[in-house]
Design a protein around this motif. Structure first.
Motif, short mmCIF file in Angstrom:
data_model
loop_
_atom_site.label_atom_id
_atom_site.label_comp_id
_atom_site.label_asym_id
_atom_site.label_seq_id
_atom_site.Cartn_x
_atom_site.Cartn_y
_atom_site.Cartn_z
N SER A 4 146.14 44.41 12.56
CA SER A 4 145.59 45.39 13.49
C SER A 4 144.31 45.99 12.92
O SER A 4 144.12 46.03 11.70
N GLU A 6 142.01 49.54 13.16
CA GLU A 6 142.04 50.94 13.57
C GLU A 6 140.73 51.62 13.16
O GLU A 6 139.98 51.11 12.33
N ARG A 35 144.16 43.43 22.39
CA ARG A 35 143.78 44.84 22.27
C ARG A 35 144.87 45.74 22.83
O ARG A 35 145.74 45.30 23.59
N GLU A 36 144.79 47.01 22.44
CA GLU A 36 145.66 48.04 23.00
C GLU A 36 144.84 49.28 23.36
O GLU A 36 143.85 49.58 22.67
N ARG A 71 152.78 49.01 25.16
CA ARG A 71 152.97 48.28 23.90
C ARG A 71 154.19 47.35 23.97
O ARG A 71 154.16 46.24 23.45
N CYS A 91 144.81 42.46 16.59
CA CYS A 91 144.91 43.44 17.66
C CYS A 91 143.98 44.62 17.41
O CYS A 91 144.03 45.25 16.35
N ASP A 92 143.13 44.90 18.39
CA ASP A 92 142.23 46.05 18.37
C ASP A 92 143.04 47.27 18.79
O ASP A 92 143.27 47.50 19.96
N ARG A 93 143.50 48.03 17.81
CA ARG A 93 144.38 49.18 17.91
C ARG A 93 145.84 48.73 18.08
O ARG A 93 146.13 47.72 18.69
N PHE A 94 146.74 49.54 17.49
CA PHE A 94 148.17 49.35 17.67
C PHE A 94 148.83 50.72 17.54
O PHE A 94 148.24 51.73 17.94
N PRO A 125 152.24 46.07 11.99
CA PRO A 125 151.41 44.93 11.59
C PRO A 125 151.66 44.56 10.13
O PRO A 125 152.10 45.40 9.33
N THR A 128 146.74 46.28 8.25
CA THR A 128 145.91 47.12 9.12
C THR A 128 144.57 47.35 8.44
O THR A 128 144.52 47.84 7.32
#
Length: 205
Positions: A4, A6, A35-36, A71, A91-94, A125, A128
């Motif tokens: 991820s 952040e 992404r999230e 999510r 993943c762009d943000r989690f 993740p 991160t």
């Protein structure tokens, strides 16, 4: 491997996530970049509900439930199938963003964030990457974008300051998972450090 990214708004994490995906693909890895909030059809619908419109339209508790629902759908339909197939997921943000934006900035909801995450998601993740950025520079960059999903940028620099401190505190709380990268440099220099950190983690198994 599940990675991820952040960081505060405007930190460049989305660009760095894309750069990392391209680097890993060039090395022969099968990569899913997501992404999230979002990343699956249902989660994208929830994204539009949460991020567009009046910044004060939802309570922090309602936001938390919406993000957790998004999510869960994302995990079921995108992340888990990709990991099961042996792919690298970036993943762009989690969940760390939810710990910050709903759990810290809009009330003392961190225990509830963690409880819902444990019950409904149940996974962190493997790594991160935190792109650490000067809050004023990040906000200026974020506000310069023609992005309809600008809900949290509208809260201003005080939120950016609080989020930066919170993300750095999370990195201290989970030192085995986080890698902090200085984002106050040109894109190539940041990408080089991100790639080195991720390749080191991959080599370590």
């Amino acid at each position: 491997m599940f990675i991820s990214f952040e960081g505060i708004d405007g930190s460049g994490k989305s660009t760095q996530a894309w750069r990392l995906a391209e680097m890993l693909r060039a090395r022969g890895h099968d990569v899913v970049l997501t992404r999230e909030p979002g990343g699956s059809p249902g989660a994208e619908e929830i994204r539009a509900l949460v991020l567009q419109g009046d910044p004060g339209r939802w309570s922090a508790e309602t936001e938390l439930l919406l993000f957790t629902a998004a999510r869960r759908d994302h995990m079921e339909r995108t992340i888990q199938p990709a990991l099961a197939a042996g792919k690298i997921v970036i993943c762009d943000r989690f969940a760390d963003s939810t710990r910050m934006y709903q759990g810290l900035s809009r009330g003392d909801l961190r225990p509830l964030v963690d409880l819902l995450h444990d019950r409904m998601i149940g996974r962190e993740p493997d790594m991160t990457v935190l792109i650490d950025m000067d809050p004023a520079a990040g906000l200026a960059r974020a506000l310069s974008r023609a992005d309809p999903d600008n809900r949290f940028e509208a809260f201003g620099q005080s939120l950016q300051d609080q989020m930066r401190a919170g993300f750095l505190a999370l990195a201290q709380e989970f030192p085995d998972r986080f890698r902090v990268i200085d984002g106050n440099r040109d894109i190539d220099a940041v990408a080089q450090d991100v790639s080195a950190a991720v390749l080191d983690r991959l080599d370590a198994g």
